[in-house]
Design a protein around this motif. Structure first.
Motif, short mmCIF file in Angstrom:
data_model
loop_
_atom_site.label_atom_id
_atom_site.label_comp_id
_atom_site.label_asym_id
_atom_site.label_seq_id
_atom_site.Cartn_x
_atom_site.Cartn_y
_atom_site.Cartn_z
N PHE A 28 0.84 -1.21 0.00
CA PHE A 28 0.00 0.00 0.00
C PHE A 28 0.87 1.26 0.00
O PHE A 28 1.87 1.34 0.70
CB PHE A 28 -0.91 0.03 1.23
CG PHE A 28 -1.64 1.35 1.39
CD1 PHE A 28 -2.76 1.63 0.64
CD2 PHE A 28 -1.17 2.31 2.28
CE1 PHE A 28 -3.41 2.85 0.76
CE2 PHE A 28 -1.82 3.53 2.41
CZ PHE A 28 -2.95 3.79 1.65
N ASP A 29 0.45 2.23 -0.80
CA ASP A 29 1.07 3.55 -0.79
C ASP A 29 0.02 4.56 -1.19
O ASP A 29 -1.06 4.21 -1.68
CB ASP A 29 2.27 3.60 -1.74
CG ASP A 29 3.25 4.73 -1.40
OD1 ASP A 29 2.99 5.47 -0.44
OD2 ASP A 29 4.26 4.87 -2.11
N ALA A 30 0.32 5.83 -0.99
CA ALA A 30 -0.63 6.89 -1.27
C ALA A 30 -0.03 7.93 -2.20
O ALA A 30 1.16 8.25 -2.09
CB ALA A 30 -1.07 7.57 0.03
N ASP A 31 -0.85 8.45 -3.08
CA ASP A 31 -0.46 9.62 -3.86
C ASP A 31 -0.37 10.79 -2.88
O ASP A 31 -1.36 11.16 -2.23
CB ASP A 31 -1.51 9.89 -4.94
CG ASP A 31 -1.12 11.03 -5.87
OD1 ASP A 31 -0.36 11.92 -5.46
OD2 ASP A 31 -1.61 11.04 -7.01
N GLU A 32 0.81 11.39 -2.76
CA GLU A 32 1.02 12.41 -1.74
C GLU A 32 0.31 13.72 -2.04
O GLU A 32 0.28 14.61 -1.18
CB GLU A 32 2.53 12.61 -1.54
CG GLU A 32 3.15 11.38 -0.88
CD GLU A 32 4.66 11.37 -0.90
OE1 GLU A 32 5.24 11.82 -1.92
OE2 GLU A 32 5.27 10.92 0.10
N HIS A 33 -0.29 13.84 -3.21
CA HIS A 33 -1.17 14.99 -3.48
C HIS A 33 -2.33 15.01 -2.48
O HIS A 33 -2.89 16.07 -2.17
CB HIS A 33 -1.70 14.92 -4.91
CG HIS A 33 -2.63 16.03 -5.29
ND1 HIS A 33 -2.29 17.36 -5.17
CD2 HIS A 33 -3.89 16.00 -5.78
CE1 HIS A 33 -3.31 18.11 -5.58
NE2 HIS A 33 -4.29 17.31 -5.95
N ALA A 34 -2.68 13.83 -1.96
CA ALA A 34 -3.77 13.73 -0.98
C ALA A 34 -3.48 14.55 0.27
O ALA A 34 -4.41 14.99 0.96
CB ALA A 34 -4.01 12.27 -0.62
N ILE A 35 -2.20 14.75 0.60
CA ILE A 35 -1.87 15.55 1.78
C ILE A 35 -2.36 16.98 1.60
O ILE A 35 -3.01 17.55 2.49
CB ILE A 35 -0.34 15.53 2.03
CG1 ILE A 35 0.11 14.11 2.37
CG2 ILE A 35 0.03 16.50 3.15
CD1 ILE A 35 1.62 13.95 2.42
N THR A 36 -2.08 17.56 0.45
CA THR A 36 -2.57 18.91 0.15
C THR A 36 -4.08 18.98 0.24
O THR A 36 -4.65 19.90 0.84
CB THR A 36 -2.10 19.34 -1.25
OG1 THR A 36 -0.67 19.38 -1.27
CG2 THR A 36 -2.65 20.71 -1.62
N VAL A 37 -4.73 18.01 -0.37
CA VAL A 37 -6.20 17.99 -0.38
C VAL A 37 -6.75 17.91 1.04
O VAL A 37 -7.66 18.65 1.41
CB VAL A 37 -6.71 16.80 -1.22
CG1 VAL A 37 -8.24 16.71 -1.16
CG2 VAL A 37 -6.24 16.93 -2.67
N GLY A 38 -6.17 17.03 1.85
CA GLY A 38 -6.65 16.88 3.22
C GLY A 38 -6.44 18.13 4.06
O GLY A 38 -7.32 18.53 4.83
N VAL A 39 -5.27 18.76 3.92
CA VAL A 39 -4.99 19.98 4.67
C VAL A 39 -5.99 21.07 4.31
O VAL A 39 -6.57 21.74 5.18
CB VAL A 39 -3.55 20.46 4.41
CG1 VAL A 39 -3.35 21.87 4.96
CG2 VAL A 39 -2.55 19.51 5.03
N GLU A 40 -6.22 21.25 3.04
CA GLU A 40 -7.12 22.33 2.61
C GLU A 40 -8.58 22.01 2.93
O GLU A 40 -9.37 22.91 3.20
CB GLU A 40 -6.88 22.63 1.15
CG GLU A 40 -5.46 23.17 0.95
CD GLU A 40 -5.16 23.62 -0.47
OE1 GLU A 40 -5.99 23.37 -1.37
OE2 GLU A 40 -4.09 24.23 -0.67
N LEU A 41 -8.94 20.72 2.94
CA LEU A 41 -10.27 20.33 3.40
C LEU A 41 -10.47 20.73 4.85
O LEU A 41 -11.48 21.35 5.23
CB LEU A 41 -10.44 18.82 3.25
CG LEU A 41 -11.67 18.20 3.93
CD1 LEU A 41 -12.95 18.64 3.25
CD2 LEU A 41 -11.55 16.67 3.96
N PHE A 42 -9.50 20.40 5.71
CA PHE A 42 -9.65 20.68 7.14
C PHE A 42 -9.58 22.17 7.46
O PHE A 42 -10.31 22.65 8.34
CB PHE A 42 -8.59 19.91 7.92
CG PHE A 42 -8.94 18.47 8.20
CD1 PHE A 42 -10.23 18.00 8.04
CD2 PHE A 42 -7.96 17.59 8.63
CE1 PHE A 42 -10.55 16.69 8.31
CE2 PHE A 42 -8.28 16.27 8.91
CZ PHE A 42 -9.57 15.81 8.75
N THR A 43 -8.71 22.89 6.79
CA THR A 43 -8.66 24.34 7.06
C THR A 43 -9.95 25.00 6.63
O THR A 43 -10.47 25.88 7.34
CB THR A 43 -7.45 24.99 6.37
OG1 THR A 43 -7.49 24.71 4.96
CG2 THR A 43 -6.15 24.49 6.94
N ALA A 44 -10.50 24.59 5.50
CA ALA A 44 -11.78 25.15 5.06
C ALA A 44 -12.89 24.80 6.02
O ALA A 44 -13.74 25.62 6.36
CB ALA A 44 -12.11 24.66 3.65
#
Length: 406
Positions: free
Chosen positions: A382-398
């Protein structure tokens, strides 16, 4: 080259908190460091120290949980008048080997891997905290927010119970989380109202009786046959004794008895899981399962000993909090970035927080665009596309900023 574009952020003109490029790179490096040094539940000392150090560098005052690992941290000044929104991450890894070939940040710890994405969850909440701390310094954070970094999610009944006892929900009114989903493309999230995960308990059964020679089974308690009948008939009995829509299911993972082909043994063991989609039925499940096992065991005059280990209830998303996440994601990346998702039979101890405050969990897409190979959770590759980090941060800040306006 960055995968961001102005079109990715339709709401940023009015909603601050986008992730700066320098911080984006730092967070990717932070996640990779965690990925290389996975720690099991209640052993996350290095992980806890790394999070604590970075928060302190940002001028924050994190508090380590009473259990010794995990921590929580407030951003902004609490006036006590309005409850806070909490952002939760789980920080532990799994006891399996990392099998990714040619990966520069592969686990350096034998038989340990971040194969469920908790390193991503941790990095997302850390990144959101750093962005929100900067907004607070600028006087642009209207309401305080709490960060929760929880240990031992993979250890039944889950580290969330210890975190709650440590006071992480004091002053909290709502709580949100994400969980990596390799079926969802990076840049998107999955959401639903109501149950999004299953309850999950552990079941261990021991059967005992008089053994003997296979030539004379009538003089024995035929434990092999008894165990076989428990294995095959208990799941069917349980399913017929509750509402079928509850999805109550017993699934065995181990059955063991005997050592010789001509000897009827005196002991047999079975172990497995009990999963359930409905909260009320989950509360009845131990009694239903106990009765079914005893009923079958008694037919063979076998003595049964049952160890039913409570795990976690279903995660039931509060509609208002789920809508907050949908609104936040839409503000950042447009309505097309949110997709409906089904209920999973996987368990998640985020559910324990929801016994105290309303909340919601979103599925964070981590599949690389164009990648047709779905690498499932709890697998060594298992691995993750690290673009998801940006998406998650901006989801939570919003979400934090929109929650403050309500």
């Amino acid at each position: 080259m960055s995968r961001e574009s102005e079109a990715d952020h339709p709401g940023d003109a009015v909603l601050p908190g986008a992730l700066p490029e320098a911080l984006r790179a730092e967070l990717v490096a932070f996640r990779r460091d965690l990925h290389m040094h996975p720690e099991l539940g209640n052993q996350e000392f290095r992980t806890t120290a790394a999070i604590k150090t970075r928060l302190e560098q940002a001028g924050l005052v994190p508090r380590v949980l009473d259990t010794g690992t995990g921590l929580f941290c407030d951003i902004g000044d609490r006036d006590g008048a309005r409850p806070m929104l909490a952002l939760r991450a789980d920080i532990d890894a799994l006891p399996i080997p990392d099998t990714k070939a040619g990966c520069a940040y592969r686990s350096t710890v034998p038989d340990r891997a971040h194969a469920c994405g908790h390193d991503v969850h941790t990095t997302v909440v850390l990144g959101a905290g750093l962005v929100l701390a900067e907004l607070h310094r600028q006087g642009r954070l209207p309401r305080p927010v709490r960060l929760i970094f929880q240990p031992a999610e993979e250890v039944l009944p889950g580290g969330a119970t210890d975190a709650v006892e440590s006071g992480v929900l004091d002053g909290v009114g709502r709580i949100v989380a994400v969980h990596c989903d390799p079926r969802v493309e990076a840049g998107r999230i999955g959401l639903r109202h109501g149950p999004i995960t299953s309850a999950c308990d552990r079941l261990e059964v021991a059967l005992d009786g008089a053994g003997g020679h296979t030539a004379r089974p009538h003089l024995t308690t035929d434990l092999v046959m008894a165990a076989a009948r428990v294995a095959t008939e208990v799941p069917a009995l349980v399913a017929r004794r509750v509402d079928a829509r509850s999805g109550l299911a017993v699934t065995w993972g181990r059955i063991e008895s005997g050592h010789a082909c001509n000897v009827i043994p005196q002991h047999a063991e079975l172990s497995g899981t009990v999963r359930c989609l409905d909260l009320d039925t989950w509360r009845q499940a131990p009694d239903v399962v106990h009765a079914a096992i005893d009923e079958i065991a008694n037919l063979y005059k076998a003595k049964s000993e049952i160890n039913y280990v409570r795990g976690v209830p279903p995660v039931v998303n509060d509609p208002a909090v789920a809508d907050l996440l949908r609104e936040a994601m839409t503000a950042r990346r447009g309505a097309h970035s949110v997709e409906d998702t089904e209920q999973s039979l996987g368990g998640e101890d985020f559910s324990w927080y929801l016994e105290h405050v309303p909340g919601a969990m979103a599925r964070l897409g981590v599949r690389r665009p164009g990648d047709r190979t779905v690498r499932d959770l709890h697998q060594g590759d298992f691995d993750a596309d690290e673009h998801a980090i940006t998406v998650g941060v901006e989801l939570f800040t919003a979400a934090a900023l929109l929650d403050a306006s309500r």
